[in-house]
Design a protein around this motif. Structure first.
Motif, short mmCIF file in Angstrom:
data_model
loop_
_atom_site.label_atom_id
_atom_site.label_comp_id
_atom_site.label_asym_id
_atom_site.label_seq_id
_atom_site.Cartn_x
_atom_site.Cartn_y
_atom_site.Cartn_z
N UNK A 148 0.84 -1.20 0.00
CA UNK A 148 0.00 0.00 0.00
C UNK A 148 0.87 1.25 0.00
N UNK A 149 0.51 2.19 -0.84
CA UNK A 149 1.25 3.44 -0.93
C UNK A 149 2.41 3.40 -1.91
N UNK A 150 2.74 2.24 -2.44
CA UNK A 150 3.83 2.12 -3.39
C UNK A 150 3.33 2.38 -4.81
N UNK A 151 4.27 2.53 -5.73
CA UNK A 151 3.95 2.84 -7.12
C UNK A 151 4.19 1.63 -8.01
N UNK A 152 3.17 1.25 -8.76
CA UNK A 152 3.33 0.21 -9.77
C UNK A 152 3.46 0.86 -11.14
N UNK A 153 4.54 0.55 -11.83
CA UNK A 153 4.72 0.98 -13.21
C UNK A 153 4.32 -0.16 -14.13
N UNK A 154 3.49 0.13 -15.13
CA UNK A 154 2.99 -0.90 -16.03
C UNK A 154 3.43 -0.57 -17.45
#
Length: 320
Positions: A148-154
């Motif tokens: 939670x609160x982290x960034x996912x790059x797709x």
């Protein structure tokens, strides 16, 4: 008029418990669990419709199939088919899309949690007796991170990328979509490729394998990523330079990697990922992210429906 011959050249790519629906037209049916390059031509020479998952149909093979009207690919990726030849010679190609929008994202999330919480590393430590040595009710030999609160790059904004984004957002993550590598201007809702690499705590790949995307992630790209970032590849093996990834994991350029796809499948001992499978921050699975029973049953339904639609003269899921 003779009944058209339909040949499935690699039926074993679909588990035996999965039911293939019936074709709705009169036909002859031949099915082979596997087909080697030497076996291919004799089996498909008279086929009007061929079903393939991973068997390669290049120009050399296609040129020897005068009866062929449709290649029905039992997958989304069509890099095993010479699309240019098919287009030039009037051979229809249809693929299967949208069948794994639950299975693949859930696999990505499963890998993400396992790597972020270092589950494999702790399992290995228990097997080595570390818990007994520590003499405490618990021990902390590896960092445990939250999602939670982290960034996912797709990378890849199709159905799988979008479905993965939905799950990530439900877990409280921020999601960013990467623009194509080398593109100067960004589409609305996308960030530059290099920015996605630099900002992502988890980078997941959902783009097709083409000459432009081969080794999309190599040494330079891995060095751009955060040292505590995770890379997950459920797309295609050739998207990632496997030797560079092993080096990055050993050097601490990134914190972990989950890999479901390989440059050669099945991978053997010459593959650098298999040769380093004991790394505590490397999670390997055998190209099964797509493979929940419900997803494969959906694939089978779409596959057969594509063929029925072709016979009816309809363009359904057509690549060519």
């Amino acid at each position: 008029m003779s009944k058209p011959l339909v040949v499935f050249v690699d039926r074993a790519t679909i588990p035996p418990q999965i039911h293939l629906p019936e074709l709705t037209f009169d036909h002859q049916w031949m099915s082979y669990d596997t087909t080697s390059a030497d076996e291919l031509l004799p089996r498909v020479l008279d086929a009007e419709i061929i079903i393939t998952n991973k068997v390669v149909f290049d120009a050399t093979v296609l040129a020897q199939l005068p009866q062929l009207r449709l290649l029905a690919v039992a997958a989304t990726g069509v890099n095993n088919v010479d699309i240019d030849y098919c287009r030039a010679h009037g051979i229809a190609v249809a693929n299967v899309q949208g069948y794994a929008t639950q299975s693949v994202p859930e696999h990505v999330v499963g890998m993400m949690f396992a790597l972020r919480r270092n589950l494999m590393a702790y399992h290995q430590d228990i097997c080595r007796g570390v818990w007994q040595q520590e003499k405490q009710f618990c021990f902390f030999t590896h960092p445990i991170g939250d999602i939670a609160g982290k960034t996912m790059g797709i990378i890849g904004s199709g159905a799988l990328g979008q479905a993965t984004a939905t799950l990530a957002q439900a877990l409280g993550m921020q999601v960013i979509f990467s623009e194509r590598k080398g593109r100067n201007e960004c589409r609305e809702g996308f960030v530059p490729f290099e920015q996605a690499l630099q900002q992502a705590d988890v980078l997941t790949l959902h783009c097709p394998l083409t000459e432009e995307t081969r080794n999309l992630i190599s040494s330079d790209e891995l060095e751009m990523m955060k040292p505590d970032a995770i890379l997950i590849n459920t797309g295609r093996g050739g998207l990632v330079d496997e030797q560079a990834l092993v080096h990055a994991l050993k050097q601490g350029d990134i914190a972990g990697a989950g890999v479901d796809v390989f440059t050669q499948e099945p991978a053997d001992e010459s593959n650098p990922l298999l040769a380093n499978a004991d790394l505590p921050n490397l999670l390997l699975t055998p190209h099964v992210a797509w493979g929940s029973d419900s997803s494969i049953q959906k694939l089978a339904g779409i596959l057969i429906d594509n063929i029925n639609a072709f016979i009816r003269g309809e363009h359904q899921n057509r690549v060519v």
